[in-house]
Design an enzyme around this catalytic site. Sequence first.
Site, PDB file in Angstrom:
ATOM      1  N   ASP A 206      28.824   8.192 -16.324  1.00  0.00           N
ATOM      2  CA  ASP A 206      29.015   9.712 -16.076  1.00  0.00           C
ATOM      3  C   ASP A 206      30.042  10.166 -17.205  1.00  0.00           C
ATOM      4  O   ASP A 206      29.815   9.288 -18.227  1.00  0.00           O
ATOM      5  CB  ASP A 206      29.629  10.131 -14.630  1.00  0.00           C
ATOM      6  CG  ASP A 206      31.325   9.334 -14.861  1.00  0.00           C
ATOM      7  OD1 ASP A 206      31.751   8.689 -15.349  1.00  0.00           O
ATOM      8  OD2 ASP A 206      32.321   9.877 -13.905  1.00  0.00           O
TER       9      ASP A 206
ATOM     10  N   LYS B 236      21.454   8.062 -12.877  1.00  0.00           N
ATOM     11  CA  LYS B 236      23.054   7.780 -12.354  1.00  0.00           C
ATOM     12  C   LYS B 236      22.988   7.633 -11.483  1.00  0.00           C
ATOM     13  O   LYS B 236      24.237   6.839 -10.384  1.00  0.00           O
ATOM     14  CB  LYS B 236      23.893   8.987 -13.508  1.00  0.00           C
ATOM     15  CG  LYS B 236      25.099   8.945 -13.242  1.00  0.00           C
ATOM     16  CD  LYS B 236      25.898  10.116 -13.536  1.00  0.00           C
ATOM     17  CE  LYS B 236      26.153  10.912 -13.016  1.00  0.00           C
ATOM     18  NZ  LYS B 236      26.514  11.929 -13.215  1.00  0.00           N
TER      19      LYS B 236
END
Length: 211
Positions: free
Chosen positions: A138, A120
């Site tokens: 997210d 991420k």
Amino acid sequence: MNQQKRIEILTRLRDNNPHPTTELNFSSPFELLIAVILSAQATDKGVNKATDKLFSVANTPEKIYALGVDGLKEYIKTIGLYNSKAENIIKTCKDLIDKHHSQVPDNREALEALAGVGRKTANVVLNTAFGQPTIAVDTHIFRVANRTGFAPGKDVVKVEEKLLKVVPEEFKVDVHHWLILHGRYTCIARKPRCGSCLIEDLCEFKEKTDV
């Protein structure tokens, strides 16, 4: 959800916010990298408060490395998990100095080899610092993608794969920011604000609210 509907959603989000960016404060790829590492399980607001002070004193790998773990902790102790984050950031600074001429690499493999950098974080840096069409999923994006029916998936990797597949190229660089902001301010976790949502009529969520 059909593709025509997805394109309409993305078009509305783009019209509403043509040049989206992160809410983290940064002025270089290195500052962004540090801010994103700090942002795990923390708010952007909280991170900005800490980095505003930190970056005014140390905003290069050499300067942060010179602070040492304990010195860095003094600046970031208001942020969750600050002990492990401080250790990771010092290791990352050392690696950037030793292996990358103090520059943040612009490829996933090298980024993910840095301490504290997962998929991420790498996606955010590649997208926001280098303009690459990556999509960092997210909790906000995961929720919006599933709740709206835009790109459902049982985990963040599945949602990322689906988004990369269904989002047309012209929207790819910015979609990450649109979906995060939408999840942060409109399609919020507890009770989505459907009444003030600009894509409410296109969304496939069955339990819409009037808020």
